[in-house]
Design a protein around this motif. Sequence first.
Motif, PDB file in Angstrom:
ATOM      1  N   LEU A 204       1.387  36.689  14.614  1.00 16.60           N
ATOM      2  CA  LEU A 204       2.573  36.432  15.417  1.00 16.60           C
ATOM      3  C   LEU A 204       3.784  36.758  14.546  1.00 16.60           C
ATOM      4  O   LEU A 204       3.951  37.886  14.128  1.00 16.60           O
ATOM      5  N   ASN A 205       4.603  35.789  14.236  1.00 20.97           N
ATOM      6  CA  ASN A 205       5.800  36.112  13.433  1.00 20.97           C
ATOM      7  C   ASN A 205       5.710  35.545  12.023  1.00 20.97           C
ATOM      8  O   ASN A 205       6.698  35.093  11.467  1.00 20.97           O
ATOM      9  N   SER A 206       4.497  35.563  11.466  1.00 19.81           N
ATOM     10  CA  SER A 206       4.308  35.053  10.106  1.00 19.81           C
ATOM     11  C   SER A 206       3.057  35.699   9.524  1.00 19.81           C
ATOM     12  O   SER A 206       2.303  36.375  10.239  1.00 19.81           O
ATOM     13  N   PRO A 207       2.798  35.493   8.236  1.00 22.00           N
ATOM     14  CA  PRO A 207       1.575  36.046   7.636  1.00 22.00           C
ATOM     15  C   PRO A 207       0.284  35.399   8.146  1.00 22.00           C
ATOM     16  O   PRO A 207      -0.804  35.912   7.879  1.00 22.00           O
ATOM     17  N   GLN A 208       0.391  34.273   8.868  1.00 22.47           N
ATOM     18  CA  GLN A 208      -0.798  33.571   9.337  1.00 22.47           C
ATOM     19  C   GLN A 208      -1.648  34.465  10.233  1.00 22.47           C
ATOM     20  O   GLN A 208      -1.142  35.132  11.143  1.00 22.47           O
TER      21      GLN A 208
ATOM     22  N   GLN B 146      11.441  36.123  15.413  1.00 20.76           N
ATOM     23  CA  GLN B 146      12.509  37.082  15.133  1.00 20.76           C
ATOM     24  C   GLN B 146      11.983  38.514  15.226  1.00 20.76           C
ATOM     25  O   GLN B 146      12.736  39.443  15.424  1.00 20.76           O
ATOM     26  N   ALA B 147      10.669  38.646  15.080  1.00 21.78           N
ATOM     27  CA  ALA B 147      10.061  39.982  15.110  1.00 21.78           C
ATOM     28  C   ALA B 147       9.936  40.475  16.548  1.00 21.78           C
ATOM     29  O   ALA B 147       9.987  39.706  17.501  1.00 21.78           O
TER      30      ALA B 147
ATOM     31  N   THR C 196       1.381  41.918  15.929  1.00 18.67           N
ATOM     32  CA  THR C 196       0.513  43.009  15.506  1.00 18.67           C
ATOM     33  C   THR C 196      -0.944  42.618  15.686  1.00 18.67           C
ATOM     34  O   THR C 196      -1.306  41.443  15.580  1.00 18.67           O
ATOM     35  N   VAL C 197      -1.767  43.608  15.963  1.00 17.40           N
ATOM     36  CA  VAL C 197      -3.218  43.434  15.979  1.00 17.40           C
ATOM     37  C   VAL C 197      -3.761  44.040  14.695  1.00 17.40           C
ATOM     38  O   VAL C 197      -3.400  45.165  14.327  1.00 17.40           O
ATOM     39  N   GLU C 198      -4.608  43.298  14.000  1.00 10.61           N
ATOM     40  CA  GLU C 198      -5.119  43.754  12.711  1.00 10.61           C
ATOM     41  C   GLU C 198      -6.422  44.542  12.886  1.00 10.61           C
ATOM     42  O   GLU C 198      -6.416  45.734  13.074  1.00 10.61           O
TER      43      GLU C 198
ATOM     44  N   ILE D 195     -11.584  27.020  12.843  1.00 12.69           N
ATOM     45  CA  ILE D 195     -10.977  27.806  11.761  1.00 12.69           C
ATOM     46  C   ILE D 195     -12.088  28.510  10.998  1.00 12.69           C
ATOM     47  O   ILE D 195     -13.250  28.104  11.052  1.00 12.69           O
ATOM     48  N   THR D 196     -11.726  29.570  10.284  1.00 16.94           N
ATOM     49  CA  THR D 196     -12.667  30.237   9.402  1.00 16.94           C
ATOM     50  C   THR D 196     -11.861  30.854   8.261  1.00 16.94           C
ATOM     51  O   THR D 196     -10.646  30.694   8.189  1.00 16.94           O
ATOM     52  N   GLU D 197     -12.551  31.574   7.381  1.00 12.38           N
ATOM     53  CA  GLU D 197     -11.880  32.174   6.236  1.00 12.38           C
ATOM     54  C   GLU D 197     -12.220  33.657   6.165  1.00 12.38           C
ATOM     55  O   GLU D 197     -13.364  34.057   6.396  1.00 12.38           O
ATOM     56  N   TYR D 198     -11.214  34.464   5.866  1.00 13.12           N
ATOM     57  CA  TYR D 198     -11.406  35.893   5.716  1.00 13.12           C
ATOM     58  C   TYR D 198     -10.555  36.376   4.562  1.00 13.12           C
ATOM     59  O   TYR D 198      -9.331  36.192   4.561  1.00 13.12           O
ATOM     60  N   GLU D 199     -11.207  36.965   3.560  1.00 14.08           N
ATOM     61  CA  GLU D 199     -10.525  37.459   2.360  1.00 14.08           C
ATOM     62  C   GLU D 199      -9.611  36.389   1.757  1.00 14.08           C
ATOM     63  O   GLU D 199      -8.441  36.617   1.456  1.00 14.08           O
ATOM     64  N   ASN D 200     -10.198  35.186   1.637  1.00 15.82           N
ATOM     65  CA  ASN D 200      -9.508  34.038   1.030  1.00 15.82           C
ATOM     66  C   ASN D 200      -8.285  33.581   1.821  1.00 15.82           C
ATOM     67  O   ASN D 200      -7.401  32.906   1.281  1.00 15.82           O
ATOM     68  N   LYS D 201      -8.240  33.926   3.093  1.00 15.62           N
ATOM     69  CA  LYS D 201      -7.160  33.477   3.963  1.00 15.62           C
ATOM     70  C   LYS D 201      -7.742  32.722   5.149  1.00 15.62           C
ATOM     71  O   LYS D 201      -8.793  33.088   5.679  1.00 15.62           O
ATOM     72  N   ILE D 202      -7.060  31.667   5.566  1.00 10.23           N
ATOM     73  CA  ILE D 202      -7.490  30.886   6.712  1.00 10.23           C
ATOM     74  C   ILE D 202      -7.169  31.648   7.999  1.00 10.23           C
ATOM     75  O   ILE D 202      -6.061  32.170   8.176  1.00 10.23           O
ATOM     76  N   VAL D 203      -8.153  31.711   8.884  1.00 11.69           N
ATOM     77  CA  VAL D 203      -7.957  32.289  10.209  1.00 11.69           C
ATOM     78  C   VAL D 203      -8.028  31.156  11.228  1.00 11.69           C
ATOM     79  O   VAL D 203      -9.003  30.391  11.256  1.00 11.69           O
ATOM     80  N   GLU D 204      -7.004  31.037  12.048  1.00 11.00           N
ATOM     81  CA  GLU D 204      -6.959  30.000  13.070  1.00 11.00           C
ATOM     82  C   GLU D 204      -7.429  30.587  14.400  1.00 11.00           C
ATOM     83  O   GLU D 204      -6.879  31.577  14.879  1.00 11.00           O
ATOM     84  N   ILE D 205      -8.467  29.968  14.961  1.00  8.59           N
ATOM     85  CA  ILE D 205      -9.020  30.422  16.242  1.00  8.59           C
ATOM     86  C   ILE D 205      -8.429  29.539  17.334  1.00  8.59           C
ATOM     87  O   ILE D 205      -8.590  28.319  17.324  1.00  8.59           O
ATOM     88  N   ILE D 206      -7.757  30.162  18.263  1.00  7.68           N
ATOM     89  CA  ILE D 206      -6.919  29.444  19.220  1.00  7.68           C
ATOM     90  C   ILE D 206      -7.738  28.884  20.380  1.00  7.68           C
ATOM     91  O   ILE D 206      -8.661  29.520  20.889  1.00  7.68           O
TER      92      ILE D 206
END
Length: 314
Positions: free
Chosen positions: A27-31, A85-86, A107-109, A135-146
């Motif tokens: 969305l509008n952040s690195p999350q 803001q994006a 953006t879609v990754e 939630i899960t983890e991908y490349e040491n980042k938390i992924v939030e499943i909505i």
Amino acid sequence: MSKLLESINQHTQMAGENRLELLLFRLNSPQLYGINVFKVKRIIPTPAMVQLPDHHPCIVGIADTMDGTLPIINLNTALRRPEAQAHFNTVIVTEFNHHLQGFMVETVEHIINLDWPAIQRPPHSTGRHHYLTAITEYENKIVEIIDVEKIMDEISPKTSSAIIEASLPDNAQHPQKILVVDDSQVARQQIKRSLTAIGFEAVMMEDGKEALQHLRKLVDEGHSPIEEYLMVISDIEMPQMDGYALTRAIKETPALAELHVLLHTSLSGIFNKPMVQAVGADDFIAKFDPTSLAQAILEQAGHSPPYVEAGAAS
């Protein structure tokens, strides 16, 4: 984007293996956020939209697309995040509960392939008012499943007038408890209201692993799950163990095999039907149709009493 959609189409065979594919987006952040690819029909640039009077604040407008006219929902607003803001130039067109809608994102990754055991419930410290189903983890980042069901319920809530009411015979010989397995709090409450309206008690579990452990514990303690529960109503998408894997485990366990399993899911794609048969489920109903759900329960109980929709004219 076309390659991404080809990937979505190629991975539908993942169902039934206790694995899933997540489409990641921001969305509008690195999350990072994720949505099951089985809910995704296509990804399109943000289309031209028409504003409607008195629309829900999360609905940006109505767009005419190749899938027909559908509402476009600002997911950032729906999640009650700070105003973006994006520029949100991408729409994820989704289908669930037999409805189409577009979620506007920044953006879609890409797509990631995971085992359901890698998907965990949100921490209890997140409270009750979050919009996460896992939630899960991908490349040491938390992924939030909505929890899409919670979002859609807030935008277009189900009314109690859709819940049917019926009276069971006083001498009913069947179990009056039903094991309900669903990771969405909104879905659990919807099902509970429907079961209560027709005289059944709902025992709630939040994922397939918890439900299977509960059933096996009953057996170990000398109880018969068949005598305890009329049936199992299970979602398909759940952390740790999905509904397909739960069904297969139940049907492959002699002490549980006779349990009637109804899969109940917002995944309304046609790929579910052969998979339901392959894992041995007894029935399948797409969410959320309380009348169809109640009819399936009453039929399993061997009752066909007259019933009315709550609030209907007598």
